[in-house]
Design an enzyme around this catalytic site. Structure first.
Site, short mmCIF file in Angstrom:
data_model
loop_
_atom_site.label_atom_id
_atom_site.label_comp_id
_atom_site.label_asym_id
_atom_site.label_seq_id
_atom_site.Cartn_x
_atom_site.Cartn_y
_atom_site.Cartn_z
CB SER A 106 1.74 1.24 6.58
OG SER A 106 0.49 1.62 7.11
N GLY A 107 4.14 -0.96 6.89
CA GLY A 107 5.36 -1.48 6.27
C GLY A 107 6.42 -1.90 7.27
CG ASP A 144 -0.40 -3.93 2.47
OD1 ASP A 144 -0.83 -3.16 3.36
OD2 ASP A 144 0.30 -3.54 1.51
CG HIS A 157 -2.20 -0.74 0.99
ND1 HIS A 157 -2.24 -2.10 0.91
CD2 HIS A 157 -3.46 -0.32 0.77
CE1 HIS A 157 -3.48 -2.49 0.66
NE2 HIS A 157 -4.24 -1.43 0.58
N GLY A 176 1.73 6.02 8.90
CA GLY A 176 3.18 6.23 8.78
C GLY A 176 3.98 5.06 9.32
N1 LIG Z 1 -3.80 0.48 13.71
C1 LIG Z 1 -3.77 0.06 12.36
C2 LIG Z 1 -3.08 1.03 11.46
C3 LIG Z 1 -1.77 0.74 11.02
C4 LIG Z 1 -1.16 1.63 10.12
C5 LIG Z 1 -1.83 2.79 9.67
C6 LIG Z 1 -3.12 3.06 10.16
N2 LIG Z 1 -3.83 4.19 9.81
C7 LIG Z 1 -3.80 4.83 8.59
N3 LIG Z 1 -3.24 4.35 7.47
N4 LIG Z 1 -3.44 5.30 6.48
C8 LIG Z 1 -4.11 6.37 7.00
N5 LIG Z 1 -4.50 7.52 6.44
C9 LIG Z 1 -5.16 8.41 7.22
N6 LIG Z 1 -5.42 8.22 8.54
C10 LIG Z 1 -5.02 7.07 9.13
N7 LIG Z 1 -5.23 6.84 10.47
C11 LIG Z 1 -5.50 7.82 11.44
C12 LIG Z 1 -5.15 9.17 11.27
C13 LIG Z 1 -5.43 10.09 12.30
C14 LIG Z 1 -6.05 9.68 13.49
C15 LIG Z 1 -6.38 8.33 13.64
O1 LIG Z 1 -6.98 7.93 14.77
C16 LIG Z 1 -6.11 7.41 12.63
C17 LIG Z 1 -4.35 6.11 8.35
C18 LIG Z 1 -3.75 2.18 11.06
#
Ligand SMILES: NCc1cccc(Nc2n[nH]c3ncnc(Nc4cccc(O)c4)c23)c1
Length: 232
Positions: A184-185, A90, A41, A182
């Protein structure tokens, strides 16, 4: 990383920052001198002209550190069955354009090749430069958090993911402590071995009803071996 703390500098020498146009986008980890693993992703939404680079040996993203080195990328290998509509498969392999120089701050991390599921309750850790608050605060220095594995049968209950978790995924608890945007990965590390890769899944962070979902690396050993063997 929500609910974690600053990592000990360079105690996770496998950690990579996957950067696009000079900005941290995702985590990743070093497999060997030529290859880094991350999440598919991370590069899906990338515009064609964007420049992907891999930062190794870093603790601070902004400060000069003698161990830091930004590597160009020769090729990207997202799993062929990955797509941006779902979180299946992923997983991404990144071939560096030059051999990484290993040091005390730059070292590969072994990954799990055995198919046996890791036991529920096992304490694992995740690290990253992802946001540390729901308001979206970005850390300059690497953060880490310990998370217990959640048994897949439990994770597939209605109150959680209602049978959406496949045998190629791992769940970990997400109450307050969790990976977030941020992260992820990055690797889910259990007993010094990478068992999973952080996926954004439902994108929700820190909510116990939405456990963290991680790509189960052992499920992709054949694909990993084939890519590493094929590429020059
Ligand atoms: N916990 C699982 C996980 C692992 C990796 C990434 C993610 N989230 C996200 N991956 N991409 C995203 N684009 C926008 N917002 C996102 N999450 C977000 C942002 C602000 C406040 C909040 O509570 C959650 C994510 C969630």
């Amino acid at each position: 990383i929500l609910g974690g703390r600053e990592a000990e500098p360079h105690l996770r020498p496998y950690m990579a920052s996957i950067q696009v146009d000079g900005r941290h986008l995702c985590g990743g980890f070093l497999l060997n001198e030529w290859w880094v693993m991350s999440a598919a992703h991370c590069v899906e939404e990338m515009s064609p002209g964007a420049t992907v680079q891999v930062l190794l040996g870093a603790h601070s993203l902004s400060q000069p550190e003698t161990s830091k080195h930004l590597y160009e990328v020769r090729n990207l290998f997202p799993h062929p069955d990955s797509n941006h509509d779902n979180i299946h498969h992923d997983i991404l392999l990144i071939q560096l354009a030059e051999k990484a120089t290993l040091s005390s701050a730059v070292q590969p991390l072994p990954y799990q090749r055995g198919a046996r599921d890791i036991a529920g309750g096992t304490l694992c850790s995740v690290a990253g430069w992802g946001i540390t608050s729901h308001a979206g605060r970005k850390p300059d220095r690497l953060q880490q958090v310990e998370l217990p594995i959640m048994d897949r049968t439990v994770c597939n209950q209605r109150i959680y993911y209602d049978n959406d978790i496949t045998d190629k995924m791992i769940c970990a608890e997400s109450r307050k402590k969790d990976a977030c945007r941020g992260d992820s990965g990055g690797p889910l590390v259990c007993n010094g071995v990478a068992e999973g890769i952080v996926t954004s899944g439902s994108r929700v962070c820190g909510n116990w009803k939405k456990p963290g979902i991680y790509t189960k690396i052992a499920s992709y050993v054949d694909w990993i071996d084939s890519v590493l063997a094929s590429a020059s």
